[in-house]
Design an enzyme around this catalytic site. Sequence first.
Site, PDB file in Angstrom:
ATOM      1  N   LYS A  14     -39.855-101.721  -1.048  1.00  0.00           N
ATOM      2  CA  LYS A  14     -38.738-102.503  -1.605  1.00  0.00           C
ATOM      3  C   LYS A  14     -39.205-103.308  -2.819  1.00  0.00           C
ATOM      4  O   LYS A  14     -38.496-103.432  -3.805  1.00  0.00           O
ATOM      5  CB  LYS A  14     -38.150-103.430  -0.536  1.00  0.00           C
ATOM      6  CG  LYS A  14     -37.332-102.674   0.495  1.00  0.00           C
ATOM      7  CD  LYS A  14     -36.644-103.624   1.456  1.00  0.00           C
ATOM      8  CE  LYS A  14     -36.010-102.879   2.618  1.00  0.00           C
ATOM      9  NZ  LYS A  14     -34.777-102.180   2.248  1.00  0.00           N
ATOM     10  N   LYS A  20     -36.129 -89.720   2.738  1.00  0.00           N
ATOM     11  CA  LYS A  20     -35.711 -89.575   4.133  1.00  0.00           C
ATOM     12  C   LYS A  20     -34.199 -89.799   4.271  1.00  0.00           C
ATOM     13  O   LYS A  20     -33.600 -90.521   3.462  1.00  0.00           O
ATOM     14  CB  LYS A  20     -36.538 -90.472   5.048  1.00  0.00           C
ATOM     15  CG  LYS A  20     -36.084 -91.867   5.136  1.00  0.00           C
ATOM     16  CD  LYS A  20     -36.841 -92.689   6.162  1.00  0.00           C
ATOM     17  CE  LYS A  20     -36.164 -94.047   6.111  1.00  0.00           C
ATOM     18  NZ  LYS A  20     -36.452 -95.030   7.020  1.00  0.00           N
ATOM     19  N   LYS A  44     -29.243 -94.457   6.166  1.00  0.00           N
ATOM     20  CA  LYS A  44     -27.886 -95.008   6.201  1.00  0.00           C
ATOM     21  C   LYS A  44     -27.442 -95.468   4.821  1.00  0.00           C
ATOM     22  O   LYS A  44     -26.261 -95.557   4.549  1.00  0.00           O
ATOM     23  CB  LYS A  44     -27.850 -96.207   7.156  1.00  0.00           C
ATOM     24  CG  LYS A  44     -28.039 -95.843   8.606  1.00  0.00           C
ATOM     25  CD  LYS A  44     -28.134 -97.115   9.448  1.00  0.00           C
ATOM     26  CE  LYS A  44     -28.662 -96.812  10.820  1.00  0.00           C
ATOM     27  NZ  LYS A  44     -29.630 -97.818  11.276  1.00  0.00           N
TER      28      LYS A  44
HETATM   29  P1  AMP Z   1     -33.120 -97.623  11.719  1.00  0.00           P
HETATM   30  O1  AMP Z   1     -31.902 -96.877  11.342  1.00  0.00           O
HETATM   31  O2  AMP Z   1     -34.001 -97.923  10.543  1.00  0.00           O
HETATM   32  O3  AMP Z   1     -32.867 -98.790  12.598  1.00  0.00           O
HETATM   33  O4  AMP Z   1     -33.979 -96.617  12.596  1.00  0.00           O
HETATM   34  C1  AMP Z   1     -33.766 -96.430  13.979  1.00  0.00           C
HETATM   35  C2  AMP Z   1     -34.687 -95.346  14.510  1.00  0.00           C
HETATM   36  O5  AMP Z   1     -34.370 -94.101  13.875  1.00  0.00           O
HETATM   37  C3  AMP Z   1     -36.177 -95.604  14.225  1.00  0.00           C
HETATM   38  O6  AMP Z   1     -36.942 -95.148  15.333  1.00  0.00           O
HETATM   39  C4  AMP Z   1     -36.434 -94.771  13.019  1.00  0.00           C
HETATM   40  O7  AMP Z   1     -37.789 -94.389  12.913  1.00  0.00           O
HETATM   41  C5  AMP Z   1     -35.536 -93.577  13.268  1.00  0.00           C
HETATM   42  N1  AMP Z   1     -35.138 -92.944  11.994  1.00  0.00           N
HETATM   43  C6  AMP Z   1     -34.452 -93.508  10.964  1.00  0.00           C
HETATM   44  N2  AMP Z   1     -34.269 -92.635   9.952  1.00  0.00           N
HETATM   45  C7  AMP Z   1     -34.861 -91.474  10.359  1.00  0.00           C
HETATM   46  C8  AMP Z   1     -35.010 -90.182   9.760  1.00  0.00           C
HETATM   47  N3  AMP Z   1     -34.517 -89.906   8.562  1.00  0.00           N
HETATM   48  N4  AMP Z   1     -35.662 -89.224  10.460  1.00  0.00           N
HETATM   49  C9  AMP Z   1     -36.161 -89.491  11.705  1.00  0.00           C
HETATM   50  N5  AMP Z   1     -36.054 -90.682  12.316  1.00  0.00           N
HETATM   51  C10 AMP Z   1     -35.415 -91.671  11.668  1.00  0.00           C
END
Ligand code: AMP
Length: 328
Positions: free
Chosen positions: A111, A193, A196
């Site tokens: 960031k 990656k 959201k």
């Molecule tokens: P977050 O949306 O950042 O709260 O992520 C929640 C969970 O989803 C965490 O365990 C992340 O590592 C996993 N995660 C988020 N984005 C990805 C992605 N593109 N591929 C695989 N796992 C993901």
Amino acid sequence: MKTMVSGIKPTGQLHLGNYLGALKNFVTYQDDYHMIAFIANLHCITVYQDPKELQTYLKDCIALYLACGLDPDKATIFLQTDVLEHAQLGFILNCNTYLGELNRMTQYKDKVAKNEINLTGGIYTYPTLMAADILMYDADYVPVGDDQKQHVELTRDVAIRFNNRYGETFKVPEPIIPKTGARIMSLSDPSKKMSKSDESNKGCIYLLDDLKIVHKKIMSAVTDDKAQVKYDVHNQPGIANLMTIYASLTGKTMSEIEKEFEGQLYGNFKKAVSAVVCDELAMIQEKYRNIVESNIMDEVLLKGKQFASKKAQEKLDLVQKKIGIEIR
Ligand code: AMP
Ligand code: TRP
């Protein structure tokens, strides 16, 4: 029974990366482990969230936990802010973490490198709150996607340091990263990656997306001109990503997939990927609609809160005694 802890931030609609990297695995683990799955609603405000939108995402996130198969009779499901001890233990662990360690966290460094404006103190110290989430419940394992591994490693370092300073207090957890699906990439830019915060919206498949849109997103996924379905992350990242999605949902190996689509056009392969993704999402979306109608979410969260609060109070009390801040 060994304990697992993990959480997801309700910063937007959950997507296929969250599902394959995290949520789907929580569901598998809930049979053999005590799965503690919470909604990380404190973590999500480390970046400004529109309060109204956040309400929608929060409710959807809880409903999706259940729709994806988390079972409140097996797993503990709760809202992070329902257990006030998280923030307090987070502060205490903050005081046992060095600036050098926080400076090394890639999520934060990225960031800064991108010159993002208005970075908050919250985003900087976020890993110590995550450490509190995990250490609070004596987790043996933390199932997360690849991007969270470094935070779990920091959690281990902080736990070991705390135990050395104050005596055995925390269990030192291990991250569990799925062999397939730990890093699902954007369909429109396979060097990034799936996230959201995808600006174009084309690269991210949300779990609640209309299935026609899902099909369209997969059919227009960026590939290459090699015209062979081959798992080669460096030279064919788009195809490798689609293969990963397909493998995660079918249980097939990469070489099985290569054989299945040998000599076929990318269009055929994409159709097959779209079919398995749409089947899985159709199931999730139907359950989601039933859950939203049935209004069971409050009951689930209350049950989770009661269980988690008891554990959290005990742990925080122990920690505060150890460090000497309570008058005894
Ligand atoms: P977050 O949306 O950042 O709260 O992520 C929640 C969970 O989803 C965490 O365990 C992340 O590592 C996993 N995660 C988020 N984005 C990805 C992605 N593109 N591929 C695989 N796992 C993901
Ligand atoms: N930081 C995690 C993410 O962005 C979410 C999270 C918060 C978490 N606390 C946690 C994951 C504890 C595992 C364990 O994805």
